[in-house]
Design a protein around this motif. Structure first.
Motif, PDB file in Angstrom:
ATOM      1  N   TRP A 172      -2.138   3.008  -3.881  1.00  0.00           N
ATOM      2  CA  TRP A 172      -2.431   1.771  -3.159  1.00  0.00           C
ATOM      3  C   TRP A 172      -1.170   1.059  -2.685  1.00  0.00           C
ATOM      4  CZ3 TRP A 172      -6.385  -0.625  -7.078  1.00  0.00           C
ATOM      5  CH2 TRP A 172      -7.547   0.147  -7.071  1.00  0.00           C
ATOM      6  N   GLY A 173      -0.048   1.351  -3.274  1.00  0.00           N
ATOM      7  CA  GLY A 173       1.192   0.674  -2.919  1.00  0.00           C
ATOM      8  C   GLY A 173       1.473  -0.491  -3.849  1.00  0.00           C
ATOM      9  N   TRP A 228      -0.532  -4.088  -2.785  1.00  0.00           N
ATOM     10  CA  TRP A 228      -1.888  -3.832  -2.332  1.00  0.00           C
ATOM     11  C   TRP A 228      -2.749  -5.089  -2.316  1.00  0.00           C
ATOM     12  CZ3 TRP A 228      -6.196  -4.772  -5.259  1.00  0.00           C
ATOM     13  CH2 TRP A 228      -5.983  -5.036  -6.607  1.00  0.00           C
ATOM     14  N   THR A 251      -8.484   0.381  -0.962  1.00  0.00           N
ATOM     15  CA  THR A 251      -7.990   0.197  -2.340  1.00  0.00           C
ATOM     16  C   THR A 251      -9.174   0.305  -3.301  1.00  0.00           C
ATOM     17  OG1 THR A 251      -8.141  -2.213  -2.122  1.00  0.00           O
ATOM     18  CG2 THR A 251      -6.014  -1.199  -1.673  1.00  0.00           C
TER      19      THR A 251
END
Length: 112
Positions: free
Chosen positions: A46-47, A50, A109
């Protein structure tokens, strides 16, 4: 000479559109914060940031829902069945806006 005020005793919009939008955005922020804060270990795919997207998109959608509720004042002040219809349409419209904001915010996400 004195001016006589012949306007209706109640204004059509007792609360401004800005205030309705702020209330709608606040409701959206509370709803999405419930989901975002509950994530203990996010997926690494997701980073790192996110949560920024849902925390921006959902309150914006909530503000649009608050604006829709503001526009339903025209029905609410006509009384009778139109008042009930205005309340129901306003609440349903705001709920749909919040739902769409949650879906758009969490897309990619938590919403897969």
């Amino acid at each position: 000479m004195t001016n006589i005020n012949q306007s209706p005793s109640q204004p059509l919009h007792p609360v401004s559109a800005r205030n309705r939008m702020l209330i709608g955005a606040g409701i959206g922020l509370l709803v999405i914060a419930f989901f975002v804060v509950g994530v203990d270990q996010p997926n690494p795919a997701w980073g790192k940031w996110w949560m920024i997207r849902p925390l921006l998109v959902t309150p914006a959608a909530g503000a649009m829902g608050g604006l829709f509720y503001y526009f339903m004042d025209y029905l609410r002040y006509q009384g009778g069945a139109k008042k009930i219809a205005g309340i129901v349409l306003g609440v349903l419209g705001h709920a749909v806006a919040i739902w769409l904001g949650v879906v758009l915010g969490l897309d990619g996400t938590m919403w897969d």
